[in-house]
Write an enzyme that holds these catalytic residues in place. Structure first.
Site, PDB file in Angstrom:
ATOM      1  N   HIS A   1      -1.062   5.911 -14.558  1.00 22.72           N
ATOM      2  CA  HIS A   1      -1.756   4.809 -13.900  1.00 22.72           C
ATOM      3  C   HIS A   1      -3.251   4.854 -14.223  1.00 22.72           C
ATOM      4  O   HIS A   1      -3.746   5.833 -14.768  1.00 22.72           O
ATOM      5  CB  HIS A   1      -1.554   4.860 -12.387  1.00 22.72           C
ATOM      6  CG  HIS A   1      -0.251   4.288 -11.934  1.00 22.72           C
ATOM      7  ND1 HIS A   1       0.906   5.032 -11.904  1.00 22.72           N
ATOM      8  CD2 HIS A   1       0.091   3.048 -11.511  1.00 22.72           C
ATOM      9  CE1 HIS A   1       1.908   4.279 -11.473  1.00 22.72           C
ATOM     10  NE2 HIS A   1       1.441   3.074 -11.229  1.00 22.72           N
TER      11      HIS A   1
ATOM     12  N   LYS B   1      -6.568   4.766  -9.191  1.00 26.41           N
ATOM     13  CA  LYS B   1      -5.455   4.927  -8.252  1.00 26.41           C
ATOM     14  C   LYS B   1      -5.660   6.166  -7.403  1.00 26.41           C
ATOM     15  O   LYS B   1      -5.888   7.259  -7.919  1.00 26.41           O
ATOM     16  CB  LYS B   1      -4.117   4.987  -8.993  1.00 26.41           C
ATOM     17  CG  LYS B   1      -2.906   4.982  -8.053  1.00 26.41           C
ATOM     18  CD  LYS B   1      -1.623   4.723  -8.787  1.00 26.41           C
ATOM     19  CE  LYS B   1      -0.430   4.700  -7.847  1.00 26.41           C
ATOM     20  NZ  LYS B   1      -0.540   3.645  -6.824  1.00 26.41           N
TER      21      LYS B   1
ATOM     22  N   THR C   1       0.841  -1.195   0.000  1.00 27.14           N
ATOM     23  CA  THR C   1       0.000   0.000   0.000  1.00 27.14           C
ATOM     24  C   THR C   1       0.877   1.247   0.000  1.00 27.14           C
ATOM     25  O   THR C   1       1.838   1.333   0.766  1.00 27.14           O
ATOM     26  CB  THR C   1      -0.919   0.018   1.236  1.00 27.14           C
ATOM     27  OG1 THR C   1      -1.664  -1.197   1.284  1.00 27.14           O
ATOM     28  CG2 THR C   1      -1.883   1.193   1.186  1.00 27.14           C
TER      29      THR C   1
END
Length: 237
Positions: A134, A138, A75
Site C-alpha cells: 500500500h 496508510k 475505516t
C-alpha cells in the site's frame, strides 16, 4: 440522495467526486472530531459514509446509529471494538454496513480466495504466504483487506491456525508481508507453493476510484435496509 462524509481525506474527496457525478448531494464534510455534527440528523441525511481514522471510527459510527442515520464504514484498524458497535446497532434498530474494502474487484477476489482455500485444504504439501503493498500514508498494517483474506484462508484450511505479520515461524502460522511504497493504491497476493510449483492469486488496484465507486454504490443501496450488513448482502453472490 443527501450524503454526509465522515472523514475527508483522499478517499473522502474521491467519494464526493463520484457521488456528485451520479446526481447526489454532499451536505457535510466532517474531517476531525472537533467539528460539530449538530446540523445533521435522520431528517436531512439519507446516509453517512465513514472513511476516517481508526481512533475516530467508533465514535463516528456510534453517533450515526444513535441519530438514526444509516452508516457505511470503510475505516480499518478499529475492529477490536466491532462487537460494541454491532450491539449498539441492534439496540438502536439501526443500519450499519462495514467492509474492509469496497472495490467490486476485491470482493470478487475474496470469493475466489475462499474457493481456492477450500480446494487447497486437500493438498497439505503447499505452504501459504501472503503479501500486501500500500501507499506510505496508510496507517494500519497489515491492511484490513489482507486480514480479511487471511481469516478466510484460516477458516477453510485446517493446518493454519493464525496469521502473523511478517515471516511465519511455524507451519500453523500464515505470514503476511506488508510493504509500504509511494503511490500504491493496494496490491494483495496469496501464494501457495511447494517444491514443484506455485499458485498465485493477486488483485491490483490501479486507483482509489474503484474503492470509492463501490462505497457510493453501497450508499445508494443502503437506505431502507436494517441491521448489520456487508458486501455479501450487497453483492448477493
Amino acid at each position: 440522495m443527501n450524503i454526509l462524509l465522515l472523514g475527508y481525506g483522499k478517499m473522502g474527496k474521491t467519494i464526493e467526486e463520484i457521488a456528485v457525478s451520479r446526481g447526489h448531494q454532499v451536505i457535510g464534510r466532517i474531517d476531525n472530531q472537533m467539528e460539530s455534527k449538530e446540523a445533521f440528523n435522520k431528517d436531512n441525511t439519507d446516509v453517512a459514509i465513514e472513511f476516517s481514522q481508526p481512533d475516530a471510527a467508533v465514535e463516528n459510527i456510534s453517533w450515526c446509529l444513535r441519530m438514526g442515520i444509516p452508516v457505511l464504514s470503510g475505516t480499518t484498524g478499529w475492529l477490536g471494538q466491532r462487537n460494541e458497535v454491532v450491539d449498539l446497532c441492534r439496540e438502536e434498530s439501526g443500519t450499519f454496513f462495514y467492509a474492509s474494502n469496497y472495490s467490486l474487484g476485491v470482493n470478487i477476489f475474496f470469493k475466489l480466495n475462499e474457493f481456492l482455500a477450500k480446494v487447497m485444504q486437500r493438498f497439505p504439501s503447499y505452504d501459504i504466504q501472503m503479501e500486501e503493498i500500500h501507499h506510505t500514508e496508510k496507517k494500519d498494517s497489515p491492511s484490513g483487506t489482507a486480514i480479511t483474506i487471511a481469516e478466510t484462508i484460516i477458516e477453510n484450511i485446517g493446518r493454519k491456525e493464525k496469521w502473523v505479520e511478517g515471516v511465519a515461524n511455524f507451519q500453523a502460522e500464515l505470514g503476511i508481508r506488508s510493504l509500504r511504497e509511494p503511490n500504491v493504491p493496494g496490491t494483495h497476493t496469496v501464494i501457495y507453493s511447494n517444491d514443484e510449483d506455485s499458485i498465485e492469486l493477486k488483485h491490483i488496484a490501479h486507483s482509489r476510484r474503484g474503492f470509492a465507486l463501490g462505497a457510493v454504490l453501497v450508499a445508494e443501496w443502503l437506505p431502507g435496509k436494517k441491521g448489520v450488513l456487508g458486501m455479501d448482502e450487497f453483492l448477493d453472490l
